[in-house]
Design a protein around this motif. Structure first.
Motif, PDB file in Angstrom:
ATOM      1  N   PRO A   1       3.586  19.016  -4.795  1.00  0.00           N
ATOM      2  CA  PRO A   1       2.799  19.906  -5.658  1.00  0.00           C
ATOM      3  C   PRO A   1       2.777  19.445  -7.105  1.00  0.00           C
ATOM      4  N   ASN A   2       1.809  19.917  -7.839  1.00  0.00           N
ATOM      5  CA  ASN A   2       1.722  19.820  -9.286  1.00  0.00           C
ATOM      6  C   ASN A   2       1.522  21.239  -9.792  1.00  0.00           C
ATOM      7  N   SER A   3       1.051  21.367 -10.993  1.00  0.00           N
ATOM      8  CA  SER A   3       0.890  22.709 -11.538  1.00  0.00           C
ATOM      9  C   SER A   3      -0.288  23.440 -10.906  1.00  0.00           C
ATOM     10  N   LYS A   4      -1.379  22.708 -10.594  1.00  0.00           N
ATOM     11  CA  LYS A   4      -2.589  23.371 -10.075  1.00  0.00           C
ATOM     12  C   LYS A   4      -3.057  22.798  -8.746  1.00  0.00           C
ATOM     13  N   TRP A   5      -2.375  21.840  -8.191  1.00  0.00           N
ATOM     14  CA  TRP A   5      -2.795  21.273  -6.905  1.00  0.00           C
ATOM     15  C   TRP A   5      -1.575  20.776  -6.162  1.00  0.00           C
ATOM     16  N   ALA A   6      -1.798  20.459  -4.894  1.00  0.00           N
ATOM     17  CA  ALA A   6      -0.717  19.948  -4.057  1.00  0.00           C
ATOM     18  C   ALA A   6      -1.321  19.084  -2.962  1.00  0.00           C
TER      19      ALA A   6
ATOM     20  N   ASN B   1       0.855  -1.183   0.000  1.00  0.00           N
ATOM     21  CA  ASN B   1       0.000   0.000   0.000  1.00  0.00           C
ATOM     22  C   ASN B   1       0.890   1.231   0.000  1.00  0.00           C
ATOM     23  N   PHE B   2       0.578   2.181  -0.903  1.00  0.00           N
ATOM     24  CA  PHE B   2       1.388   3.378  -1.053  1.00  0.00           C
ATOM     25  C   PHE B   2       0.557   4.612  -0.734  1.00  0.00           C
ATOM     26  N   SER B   3       1.254   5.674  -0.405  1.00  0.00           N
ATOM     27  CA  SER B   3       0.599   6.962  -0.183  1.00  0.00           C
ATOM     28  C   SER B   3       0.107   7.512  -1.521  1.00  0.00           C
ATOM     29  N   PRO B   4      -0.807   8.481  -1.480  1.00  0.00           N
ATOM     30  CA  PRO B   4      -1.329   9.005  -2.758  1.00  0.00           C
ATOM     31  C   PRO B   4      -0.298   9.752  -3.583  1.00  0.00           C
ATOM     32  N   ASN B   5       0.836  10.116  -2.967  1.00  0.00           N
ATOM     33  CA  ASN B   5       1.840  10.867  -3.708  1.00  0.00           C
ATOM     34  C   ASN B   5       2.897   9.967  -4.345  1.00  0.00           C
TER      35      ASN B   5
ATOM     36  N   ARG C   1      14.666   9.752 -18.936  1.00  0.00           N
ATOM     37  CA  ARG C   1      14.936  11.175 -18.848  1.00  0.00           C
ATOM     38  C   ARG C   1      14.733  11.609 -17.399  1.00  0.00           C
ATOM     39  N   PRO C   2      15.534  12.472 -16.897  1.00  0.00           N
ATOM     40  CA  PRO C   2      15.358  12.874 -15.492  1.00  0.00           C
ATOM     41  C   PRO C   2      14.010  13.562 -15.295  1.00  0.00           C
ATOM     42  N   PRO C   3      13.447  13.542 -14.040  1.00  0.00           N
ATOM     43  CA  PRO C   3      12.123  14.163 -13.784  1.00  0.00           C
ATOM     44  C   PRO C   3      12.134  15.639 -14.089  1.00  0.00           C
ATOM     45  N   THR C   4      10.977  16.099 -14.638  1.00  0.00           N
ATOM     46  CA  THR C   4      10.867  17.522 -14.969  1.00  0.00           C
ATOM     47  C   THR C   4       9.925  18.263 -14.051  1.00  0.00           C
ATOM     48  N   THR C   5       9.076  17.553 -13.265  1.00  0.00           N
ATOM     49  CA  THR C   5       8.165  18.236 -12.368  1.00  0.00           C
ATOM     50  C   THR C   5       8.874  18.596 -11.088  1.00  0.00           C
ATOM     51  N   THR C   6       8.277  19.540 -10.372  1.00  0.00           N
ATOM     52  CA  THR C   6       8.889  19.995  -9.126  1.00  0.00           C
ATOM     53  C   THR C   6       8.795  18.894  -8.093  1.00  0.00           C
ATOM     54  N   SER C   7       9.864  18.638  -7.464  1.00  0.00           N
ATOM     55  CA  SER C   7       9.872  17.573  -6.453  1.00  0.00           C
ATOM     56  C   SER C   7       9.162  18.040  -5.201  1.00  0.00           C
ATOM     57  N   GLY C   8       8.725  17.074  -4.403  1.00  0.00           N
ATOM     58  CA  GLY C   8       8.010  17.382  -3.174  1.00  0.00           C
ATOM     59  C   GLY C   8       8.929  17.989  -2.143  1.00  0.00           C
TER      60      GLY C   8
ATOM     61  N   SER D   1       1.411  24.987  16.125  1.00  0.00           N
ATOM     62  CA  SER D   1       1.477  25.046  14.661  1.00  0.00           C
ATOM     63  C   SER D   1       2.777  24.390  14.187  1.00  0.00           C
ATOM     64  N   SER D   2       2.760  23.968  12.952  1.00  0.00           N
ATOM     65  CA  SER D   2       3.967  23.439  12.341  1.00  0.00           C
ATOM     66  C   SER D   2       4.869  24.589  11.898  1.00  0.00           C
ATOM     67  N   THR D   3       6.056  24.225  11.472  1.00  0.00           N
ATOM     68  CA  THR D   3       6.917  25.239  10.876  1.00  0.00           C
ATOM     69  C   THR D   3       6.379  25.638   9.507  1.00  0.00           C
ATOM     70  N   ILE D   4       6.777  26.808   9.036  1.00  0.00           N
ATOM     71  CA  ILE D   4       6.262  27.336   7.766  1.00  0.00           C
ATOM     72  C   ILE D   4       7.036  26.683   6.614  1.00  0.00           C
ATOM     73  N   ILE D   5       6.313  26.140   5.655  1.00  0.00           N
ATOM     74  CA  ILE D   5       6.874  25.436   4.501  1.00  0.00           C
ATOM     75  C   ILE D   5       6.700  26.315   3.265  1.00  0.00           C
ATOM     76  N   THR D   6       7.698  26.368   2.421  1.00  0.00           N
ATOM     77  CA  THR D   6       7.615  27.096   1.155  1.00  0.00           C
ATOM     78  C   THR D   6       7.744  26.099   0.004  1.00  0.00           C
ATOM     79  N   PHE D   7       6.835  26.185  -0.950  1.00  0.00           N
ATOM     80  CA  PHE D   7       6.896  25.310  -2.116  1.00  0.00           C
ATOM     81  C   PHE D   7       6.444  26.095  -3.338  1.00  0.00           C
ATOM     82  N   MET D   8       6.715  25.491  -4.510  1.00  0.00           N
ATOM     83  CA  MET D   8       6.394  26.166  -5.764  1.00  0.00           C
ATOM     84  C   MET D   8       5.744  25.160  -6.702  1.00  0.00           C
ATOM     85  N   THR D   9       4.653  25.561  -7.318  1.00  0.00           N
ATOM     86  CA  THR D   9       3.987  24.702  -8.283  1.00  0.00           C
ATOM     87  C   THR D   9       4.754  24.711  -9.604  1.00  0.00           C
ATOM     88  N   SER D  10       4.581  23.656 -10.410  1.00  0.00           N
ATOM     89  CA  SER D  10       5.254  23.571 -11.706  1.00  0.00           C
ATOM     90  C   SER D  10       4.645  24.564 -12.680  1.00  0.00           C
TER      91      SER D  10
END
Length: 1343
Positions: free
Chosen positions: A1123-1128, A992-996, A1096-1103, A1189-1198
């Motif tokens: 993340p993806n381009s429109k969701w995370a 069983n795997f996580s959804p990501n 080919r190496p991955p082109t999407t933004t890594s988690g 609260s958790s620490t603040i995370i910064t991420f960027m969509t593709s």
């Protein structure tokens, strides 16, 4: 100190005055001005006194206040007074109606005039509209004598009959159903302008001669009205017959009955027993008088013969008492000594030698009897028993309980009286007589019959010409009464026919009435127990509206009270009445207003804004009329500084405060009472406006003092007690002597300063029980949403006993107070009176609005319902709106009274915009926030592009993409795989795997077996469609191998970042050759194909993942963002308990902040509608405690969607395929070239004819060599088809081979002859000389 919230009535209502109070005072606002008035319309206010419920069912607060105020008003003697003496009491006074009225009346039962006055109020509110006397109308009976009219023979006889009408009616009488000629009897006369008969006996005559049944007829030109049939009887009080009574001899302990047998009187006399010396006979449960007048002894004792017994009869009209000759008793006893000390001895009978015996009934006889009673009368059941000792009597009803509100016991429990009997009181009752010797019972079967009583009494009918109407006469009784209609005193059957009239049983229907239809109709309904007669006229008029009350009345009323504005009117057709305020606005009816049938406007609670001019407008088709009433609202009179209870020493000075706040436009009077009597202000006392001072206090000054503050419209009272100590008494510190305890409950709660959103609550502290009160807790209860449940409202210091409470709109509040000291809390005080605030639109909307699907084709919208303090008005409901997100379609809406709504027929898992707005009868709440909800989830589709790669013999790499249609929130993937080798299968393994996670690596247990993989995605609904792939076949798959391994392969590695690789299913390979074929080329090709498979190496933004260690305290860590381009997808870890909710907060580069609530059971959350290439900051915190609260995370969509496809030219399988195809093409080209070479001309020689030349060095062994220069054959040689070089044997022409003429040419021009032995030999030699293998031979062998 004791506060009495009295609301008396003193003074006039306003500028309206009338000479006397009559039945129309309620409707027209008139009132007399007696010295002390009582507001009986205020008595009708809810919670104070309800006539139908009775005095005992009034609220405890009302009874207490009434009792305490009884002496204040000076009406304590009303109970004994006659109704006729109370004419000064005003039945209704709408202008002085108060919120908390006090009745000055008797403590146990209200005087009868109270019921009469209230009944007049109610009748005037709902009664029919009457015709003004200046208009033509049929006669109406207004006054008549009772049906059973008993008169005193010493007075003149009056038989009353009065009527009204226009023209004035004339009267005549019948006696015993025959015309009674008054002119022929000089003793009989009729009063002027009346039909009342007067029979005068001053000149002689016997009243008995005029006994009979009389009936009065009042007639004018429009009809005739009838009175009841009046039965005239003359009171009789006959003398007791003379008789000599012998002494009654009885044994001690035996029962005895002394009969009275009074002479029959009219009405029946009142019986009582006395001695001949006029001393009353003492009665108890042993000796008592029965209902029939007889005197019963359950057992006779020796002391009973110490007096004689005389029956007395008192006759009502003559006011005379007649005495019967006295009975004397002679008691036979075994103990002649009458020791008075034995009367109260517990075993008195044994001490006197009286034998004990079981009870037996003296009245009634036997074990059963029956009794009939008429409905509405009193039922009296009686059981008198004998026995030694004296029996006790108890009463029961079979199959039920005695009616506690109507039943009472009399005559030492020997009689049961049930008042106002109804049909439900019928049944079997039994009395049980018991003593220590045994018991006996008697059963009484009660049957309830009924004289006729009205269900729908006919009322006067006022019609306009051409209108329709009906008269209804409905009555009930037991047995069922019969109905007879008459018109103008004659049976309807003998009256002239009327085509506009139709009789249908108990109803007469009139259609298209005309002026000629005017008449008076009588309805007579009767059975064996009585009759009812009612008159109702039909009047046909054409009259425009008119007002019947004086114009521009002034009504003054106290704030927050109930009042009524009267507007009597008339018109035909009957006008419609409407009320307006200040000459504008809509019709006043509903809510705080109620319009009665007679035109009166009731305002249920007066407020300051209700002051103004009210206009009533009556309208019909002939016109309209209007009148105005000016309403002034006055502030209530309140004692805000009340006198305190005081304990003082004799000779000191004491001051009792009484500070009052009142309306400045009203005249205030302050007076004092002592012990509920008016206080005489002597030389030692000084009365000021706000206090009473007593100098040199004496013992006679001790008592209760009441301050009475009154104006023309209301009054307020407050009471305190004064205790005077003797000289030697000195106050002691009781706190030091007594133990500490919880405080007593506060008392006498009172609401003042009533406003729309606030009220002042005042209370009297209870005893602190030697521990000072530190706090007061005010609680409230409302009766709409959670009746009976108390909630904390506010808390106040222990030094105050009055506080202003903030209130919410449209809540029916009730308050109580709890006192707190260092020991504990007191019991709650008794509740205050209720106060309902006015309504308003809601100021908030329901919270926790959610939209979640319970099925794949619905969405359930839920919210937390609002409570009573936030409803703000009646009929709280919710307007639910929803629409598909980003479609801009119109909003769907529905009104819901609950806390949930299910939207049906929705697509699977699509976002919806949801709004829930509160609304009540006063309006809507503010615009609600928009919440995003989702419809129901379904099973997901299969994962896309499932790829199986085998880079080497030790590992297998798996990759896949997310399903094209998730149909919900993905919660993970399920991978099932099994090793197989031919028909043999290994153990299935489940991962069983996580959804990501979209990659997985399997470590092969052995390099021979293949694997079959089945992958499916999971939502909260379950696992969806699965996709199946197999690992590539190894090179030696055809070779028998061992069984598949039983141990599962190990995972080499897995990653959650999706890779942008070229899509590939199973890698294609060239089919392997047979075992007899050299496999070098095949193996090389396969190896090349596998080696050239590239990624080919991955082109999407890594988690983004923030690894943290789990802390000891409650915290949130390991927040992972994929993340993806429109969701995370967001996941995290925490150490909170189960049921904890979280909030995901994220902010974009434009500083737009959004939050997403997460349920406790959710394992992840997906952020949707993100912008490609945008940088976000994110944190997760607890919903219950935002500080955690958790620490603040910064991420960027593709930046854009990446198509996971690679260049096909770089794939190994493609390169191998192209190489194989090129090799095959080359081989085919060589074959074709050789074949064309065999088809050309070449010389043939015979070996025996042409010898080899010196240039043929290899003739002997038959071998030839190619030229080193151009690879051409030697001169005179020819290459054979099998690759050998043959020597030319002859230069002969082809003719030499054509012997016998059988030679011929092939299609390509070559000659084929008949070879003999010679030819065969040459061929053989040629073959033997070409054994060596050459590249050409190899090529030929392949061809």
């Amino acid at each position: 100190m004791r506060r009495l919230a009295a609301r008396g009535a003193a003074g006039d209502v306003g500028e309206v005055a009338a000479p006397a109070a009559d039945s129309t005072d309620c409707a027209q606002g008139r009132s007399p001005r007696p010295p002390r008035l009582i507001d009986l319309c205020a008595i009708w206010d809810p919670g104070v006194f309800l006539p139908a419920a009775g005095w005992k069912r009034a609220s405890g607060t009302a009874r207490r206040r009434l009792n305490e105020a009884e002496a204040v008003s000076g009406l304590s003697s009303v109970r004994e007074a006659q109704v006729e003496r109370l004419e000064a009491a005003r039945p209704c006074r709408p202008g002085s109606r108060e919120r908390d009225p006090v009745l000055r009346m008797a403590r146990q039962q209200p005087p009868p005039w109270v019921h009469t006055a209230i009944l007049l109020c109610l009748l005037n509110l709902t009664g029919a509209i009457e015709i003004p006397m200046d208009l033509s109308q049929p006669p109406t009976i207004t006054k008549q004598s009772v049906k059973d009219h008993i008169v005193d023979p010493r007075d003149n006889i009056l038989i009353e009959c009065e009527a009204k009408g226009n023209p004035a009616p004339s009267f005549h009488w019948t006696r015993n159903s025959r015309f009674f000629n008054i002119a022929k009897d000089p003793r009989v006369s009729m009063r002027r302008r009346s039909g009342t008969l007067v029979i005068d006996f001053r000149s002689g005559g016997r009243p008995e001669e005029y006994e009979g049944e009389y009936q009065c007829f009042a007639r004018n030109k429009f009809g005739t009205a009838l009175s009841n049939r009046i039965r005239l009887q003359v009171s009789k009080s006959p003398l007791w017959p003379k008789e000599n009574l012998d002494p009654v001899v009885v044994q001690e302990g035996a029962p005895l009955m002394l009969q009275c047998n009074p002479p029959p009187g009219l009405p029946s006399p009142v019986i009582f027993w006395m001695s001949s010396s006029m001393e009353p006979i003492t009665q108890d449960k042993r000796v008592s008088q029965g209902h029939n007048g007889d005197l019963y002894f359950s057992n006779v004792m020796l002391q009973d013969m110490q007096t004689d017994y005389s029956c007395n009869a008192r006759f009502h009209f003559t006011h005379t008492i007649q005495q019967k000759n006295a009975f004397t008793l002679k008691v036979l006893t075994n103990n002649p000594y009458n020791d008075s000390s034995l009367r109260n001895h517990p075993d008195m009978y044994s001490a006197r030698g009286v034998a004990e015996r079981t009870p037996s009934f003296m009245y009634p006889q036997g074990t059963a009897s029956s009794q009939m009673v008429l409905r509405g009368m009193d039922l009296l059941l009686e059981c008198i028993a004998s026995g030694v000792p004296t029996p006790d009597i108890a009463w029961y009803k079979k199959g039920g309980d005695l009616p506690s509100d109507k039943a009472k016991f009399e005559n030492f429990n020997k009689a049961l009286r049930i008042t106002n009997v109804s049909e439900e009181d019928s049944g079997e009752y039994f009395c049980l007589a018991s003593n220590k010797m045994g018991s006996i019972r008697h059963t009484i079967s009660v049957r309830v019959k009924a004289a006729p009583y009205w269900l729908d009494e006919p009322k006067n009918l006022i019609l306009a010409p051409g209108e329709d109407g009906r008269l209804v006469c409905r009555a009930n009784g037991n047995p069922k009464p019969t109905v007879q209609w008459m018109v103008n005193g004659e049976p309807l059957q003998s009256a002239p026919p009327n085509p506009n009239r139709e009789v249908a049983g108990d109803t007469i229907i009139f259609r298209d009435t005309q002026i000629s239809s005017r008449a008076v109709y009588q309805c007579n309904t009767s059975n064996e127990h009585g009759y009812l007669l009612a008159n109702a006229f039909v009047s046909v008029l054409d009259v425009p509206p008119r007002m019947l009350s004086p114009r521009n009345q002034l009504i003054r009323v106290i704030l927050y009270n109930r009042t009524r504005l009267d507007c009597p009117f008339f018109g035909s057709p009957i006008p419609t009445l409407r009320w307006f305020k200040n000459g504008q606005g809509s019709n006043l009816d509903g809510g705080n207003y109620h319009v009665y049938e007679n035109g009166s406007l009731e305002i249920k609670m007066i407020r300051k804004e209700d002051q103004g001019i009210y206009t009533c407008v009556a309208t019909n088709i002939l016109g309209k009329a209007e009148n105005q009433v000016r309403l002034e609202v006055k502030d209530p009179t309140r004692i805000y500084r009340m006198p305190e209870d005081q304990v003082v020493k004799r000779g000191t000075t004491v001051q009792l405060e009484c500070r009052v706040k009142h309306d400045p436009s009203l005249k205030l009077a302050v007076s004092w009472l002592k012990d509920d009597e008016p206080l005489y202000i002597g030389n030692r006392m000084k009365k000021e406006d706000d206090s009473l001072t007593i100098f040199g206090v004496a013992e006679r000054d001790q008592g209760s003092y009441t301050c009475v503050a009154s104006t023309e419209l209301d009054q307020d009272l407050a009471k305190a007690s004064l205790t005077v100590l003797a000289d030697q008494a000195t106050p002691t510190n009781r706190l030091a002597a007594l133990p500490k305890g919880r405080p007593d409950r506060p008392r006498d709660l009172e609401l003042t300063d009533l406003a729309e959103r606030s009220v002042r609550l005042t209370w009297i502290p209870g005893d602190d029980n030697n521990s000072p009160i530190t706090d007061y807790v005010v609680q409230f209860e409302e009766d709409q949403f959670q009746p009976g449940v108390w909630h904390d409202h506010s808390k106040f210091p222990g030094s105050v006993n009055s506080a202003v409470l903030r209130l919410s709109p449209y809540v029916n509040y009730q308050f109580r107070v709890i006192a707190i000291n260092e020991v504990g809390s007191s019991h709650p005080s008794l509740p205050s009176e209720r106060y309902r605030t006015s309504g308003a639109p809601p100021e908030s909307n329901p919270a926790d609005v959610k939209g979640e699907g319970t099925r794949k084709n619905n969405m359930e919208i839920t919210w937390t319902p609002m409570n009573a303090t936030s409803a703000f008005g009646p009929n709280l409901r919710y307007i639910v709106k929803w629409r598909r997100r980003e479609t801009r379609e119109t909003w769907n809406n529905v009104t819901v009274w609950g806390s949930r709504y299910v939207v049906g027929q929705t697509p699977v898992y699509v976002p919806y915009e949801i709004r829930v707005q509160a609304e009540n009868d006063f309006g809507k709440g503010p615009e609600p926030d928009t919440v995003i909800g989702y419809s129901g989830e379904d099973l997901p589709s299969a994962p896309r592009r499932f790829r199986v790669r085998q880079p080497n013999l030790e590992t297998i790499n798996l990759e896949w993409d997310h399903p094209e249609h998730p149909n919900g929130i993905l919660i993970g993937y399920t991978l099932k795989y099994v090793a197989f080798n031919g028909t043999k299968l290994g153990k299935q393994i489940v991962e069983n795997f996580s959804p990501n996670q979209t990659k997985f690596t399997v470590q092969r247990a052995d390099p021979v077996s293949r694997y079959r993989f089945t992958l499916s995605a999971r939502t909260q609904v379950g696992s969806g469609e699965a996709v199946t792939e197999e690992s590539p076949a190894p090179p030696n798959e055809a070779t028998p191998t061992a069984a598949p391994p039983t141990s599962p392969p190990t995972t080499v590695g897995a990653t959650g970042a999706p890779a942008a690789t070229t899509e590939a299913t199973t890698v294609p390979t060239i089919p392997s050759v047979s075992p007899t074929t050299v496999a070098t080329t095949t193996v090389a090709t396969t190896t090349t194909t596998a080696a050239t498979t590239t990624e080919r190496p991955p082109t999407t933004t890594s988690g983004t993942k923030m690894p943290e260690s789990a802390p000891d305290r409650q915290s949130i860590w390991n927040v992972t963002v994929l993340p993806n381009s429109k969701w995370a997808n967001i996941t995290w870890k925490h150490n909170f308990g189960p049921g904890t909710d979280f909030v995901v907060e994220y902010t974009d580069s434009n500083h737009t902040r959004k939050t997403v609530p997460v349920k406790a059971q959710a394992q992840s959350v997906q952020l949707t509608d993100l912008y490609p290439g945008m940088t976000y900051t994110l944190r997760v915190y607890s919903r219950d405690n935002e500080g955690i609260s958790s620490t603040i995370i910064t991420f960027m969509t593709s930046t854009a969607y990446t198509n996971n496809q690679a260049d096909i030219a770089t794939q190994g399988w493609f390169i191998g395929l192209m190489c194989a195809i090129a090799l095959l093409v080359l081989i085919l080209l060589i074959v074709c070239f050789i074949k064309r070479s065999r088809g050309g001309k070449y010389p043939v020689r015979e070996k025996k004819d042409v010898p080899l030349g010196p240039e043929d060095p290899k003739e002997e062994d038959g071998s030839f060599d190619y030229s080193d220069e151009d690879n051409k054959p030697l001169q005179g040689s020819q290459t054979s088809l099998d690759g050998t070089i043959k020597q030319q044997e002859s230069d002969d022409s082809l003719v030499d081979y054509g012997e016998g003429g059988e030679g011929q040419f092939n299609e390509d021009g070559s000659f084929i002859g008949q070879y003999t032995v010679k030819k065969d030999k040459e061929e053989t030699e040629g073959n033997e000389s070409s054994e060596a293998t050459s590249p050409v031979n190899a090529i030929y062998s392949l061809a």
